[in-house]
Write an enzyme that holds these catalytic residues in place. Sequence first.
Site, short mmCIF file in Angstrom:
data_model
loop_
_atom_site.label_atom_id
_atom_site.label_comp_id
_atom_site.label_asym_id
_atom_site.label_seq_id
_atom_site.Cartn_x
_atom_site.Cartn_y
_atom_site.Cartn_z
N ILE A 74 0.82 -1.21 0.00
CA ILE A 74 0.00 0.00 0.00
C ILE A 74 0.86 1.26 0.00
O ILE A 74 0.49 2.28 -0.59
CB ILE A 74 -1.01 -0.01 1.17
CG1 ILE A 74 -2.15 0.95 0.89
CG2 ILE A 74 -0.37 0.30 2.51
CD1 ILE A 74 -2.96 0.64 -0.33
N SER B 234 12.21 1.21 6.71
CA SER B 234 11.88 -0.09 6.14
C SER B 234 13.02 -1.05 6.41
O SER B 234 14.18 -0.72 6.20
CB SER B 234 11.67 0.04 4.63
OG SER B 234 11.67 -1.25 4.03
N ARG B 235 12.65 -2.26 6.83
CA ARG B 235 13.67 -3.28 7.11
C ARG B 235 14.27 -3.82 5.82
O ARG B 235 15.36 -4.34 5.80
CB ARG B 235 13.05 -4.42 7.92
CG ARG B 235 12.40 -3.95 9.21
CD ARG B 235 11.41 -4.97 9.71
NE ARG B 235 10.49 -5.36 8.65
CZ ARG B 235 9.65 -6.39 8.73
NH1 ARG B 235 9.63 -7.11 9.81
NH2 ARG B 235 8.85 -6.67 7.74
N LYS C 107 -5.55 1.65 7.69
CA LYS C 107 -6.66 0.89 8.27
C LYS C 107 -6.26 -0.58 8.37
O LYS C 107 -5.43 -1.02 7.57
CB LYS C 107 -7.96 1.04 7.47
CG LYS C 107 -7.87 0.82 5.96
CD LYS C 107 -7.56 -0.47 5.34
CE LYS C 107 -8.16 -1.76 5.72
NZ LYS C 107 -7.79 -2.86 4.77
N ASP D 173 -10.06 -7.80 6.63
CA ASP D 173 -9.10 -6.76 6.21
C ASP D 173 -9.70 -5.94 5.06
O ASP D 173 -9.76 -4.71 5.15
CB ASP D 173 -7.74 -7.37 5.82
CG ASP D 173 -6.82 -6.29 5.28
OD1 ASP D 173 -6.20 -5.57 6.09
OD2 ASP D 173 -6.75 -6.13 4.04
P1 NAP Z 1 2.46 -5.48 3.08
O1 NAP Z 1 2.61 -5.42 1.60
O2 NAP Z 1 2.68 -6.76 3.77
O3 NAP Z 1 3.37 -4.33 3.67
C1 NAP Z 1 3.47 -4.10 5.04
C2 NAP Z 1 4.88 -3.65 5.34
O4 NAP Z 1 5.00 -3.48 6.74
C3 NAP Z 1 5.94 -4.69 4.95
O5 NAP Z 1 6.36 -4.50 3.63
C4 NAP Z 1 7.02 -4.41 5.95
O6 NAP Z 1 7.76 -3.30 5.49
C5 NAP Z 1 6.30 -3.91 7.17
N1 NAP Z 1 6.15 -4.99 8.15
C6 NAP Z 1 5.60 -6.21 7.97
N2 NAP Z 1 5.67 -6.92 9.11
C7 NAP Z 1 6.27 -6.13 10.01
C8 NAP Z 1 6.65 -6.30 11.36
N3 NAP Z 1 6.40 -7.44 12.01
N4 NAP Z 1 7.27 -5.29 11.99
C9 NAP Z 1 7.51 -4.13 11.34
N5 NAP Z 1 7.20 -3.92 10.04
C10 NAP Z 1 6.58 -4.90 9.40
O7 NAP Z 1 0.97 -5.01 3.49
P2 NAP Z 1 0.08 -3.88 2.81
O8 NAP Z 1 -0.86 -4.51 1.84
O9 NAP Z 1 0.90 -2.76 2.35
O10 NAP Z 1 -0.83 -3.51 4.05
C11 NAP Z 1 -0.37 -2.70 5.11
C12 NAP Z 1 -1.57 -2.06 5.76
O11 NAP Z 1 -2.25 -1.28 4.78
C13 NAP Z 1 -2.59 -3.09 6.28
O12 NAP Z 1 -3.16 -2.68 7.47
C14 NAP Z 1 -3.66 -3.11 5.18
O13 NAP Z 1 -4.95 -3.42 5.69
C15 NAP Z 1 -3.60 -1.68 4.69
N6 NAP Z 1 -4.09 -1.54 3.32
C16 NAP Z 1 -3.68 -2.39 2.34
C17 NAP Z 1 -4.24 -2.28 1.06
C18 NAP Z 1 -3.84 -3.20 -0.08
O14 NAP Z 1 -4.53 -3.19 -1.10
N7 NAP Z 1 -2.78 -3.96 0.02
C19 NAP Z 1 -5.16 -1.28 0.81
C20 NAP Z 1 -5.49 -0.38 1.80
C21 NAP Z 1 -4.96 -0.53 3.06
P3 NAP Z 1 9.35 -3.26 5.44
O15 NAP Z 1 9.77 -4.55 4.82
O16 NAP Z 1 9.53 -2.08 4.57
O17 NAP Z 1 9.85 -3.07 6.82
#
Ligand code: NAP
Length: 308
Positions: A14, A36-37, A90, A168
Amino acid sequence: MSPIRLAIVGLGKIARDQHIPAIARTEGIALAAIASRNAALEGVAHFATLDELLASGEAIDAVALCTPPQVRRAQAQAALEAGKHVLLEKPPGATVSELGPLIAAAQAAGRTLFATWHSRFAPAVEPVRALLAGRTLRSVTIEWKEDVRVWHPGQEWIFEPGGLGVFDPAINALSILTRILPRPVFVTSARLAFPANRDAPIAAELDLADAQGLPIRAELDFLQTGPQTWDIRVDTDEGLLTLSSGGAKLFHEGATLVDEKEAEYAGIYRHFVDLIRRGASDVDLAPLALVADAFLLGRRTQVESFEY
Ligand code: NAP
């Protein structure tokens, strides 16, 4: 006025798909750092973690927490204690109760806490809210069905405790519902389908109501292949209103009332800048409370294991 210097924490799907382009298009805010890690962005200061960023003394005013909900509370608290404004993706947290102390911390620090609900910024949401305010409502049907493999590839956190599973995406529907209806709603029953190898549901059916008995039914599925469905239909005394494509389109009977390209995150960042300038916060927990109540009331069934 100099722009708000923002750091993104968690450079995942996101952050890349929506936050970075929206920040670039928004006046009054600029991307100043990344925590970012695993990844960096050329030309932007990089830190492995939020703690390292805060300890570095890098000049930032605000953070956007784009991490999974299970780790966000501690990050938000650390950022507020360091005097930063905080934007939460969110859902705002993994639990309802963790938000109270964050709201208090923001107030104590005189900083903005913004719990975003991106679907509320979809173009047809405010128009349908205005229409519903003047009508008698008969029933509401939510169909929120998408393919987790397409939209969340490999995101293990989503099926871990606090990851919400099918809620989610479905919490987006509930964020729209709680914005457009004239009265508060509550869950009356829920059925949750948990894969045998997972700790969060992959499908659910909810019944909700308002104090006047308005029947609201929600069908939620994370295994939808083919066409994806993000629709809310409201039957009213003046015909059927259909909010479609996650709030980008609005139809009244056969006629199109709104059909716009969604620009949800531009709206989010305009609102964040405005909140910071006004010294205000915006935290509405109603959608998260409905999800928590679905977990409290829900009858659980076990379905076949899920692997990405
Ligand atoms: P994602 O692709 O898994 O990205 C989340 C990022 O958070 C990871 O790339 C990682 O970043 C970091 N992370 C993951 N586990 C972690 C941990 N244990 N400790 C610290 N950092 C951690 O997920 P996403 O889809 O972007 O979703 C993130 C949030 O946005 C969620 O709450 C989701 O509901 C919301 N969201 C997502 C979407 C969608 O379409 N995907 C849409 C709207 C809202 P680093 O590797 O950079 O550290």
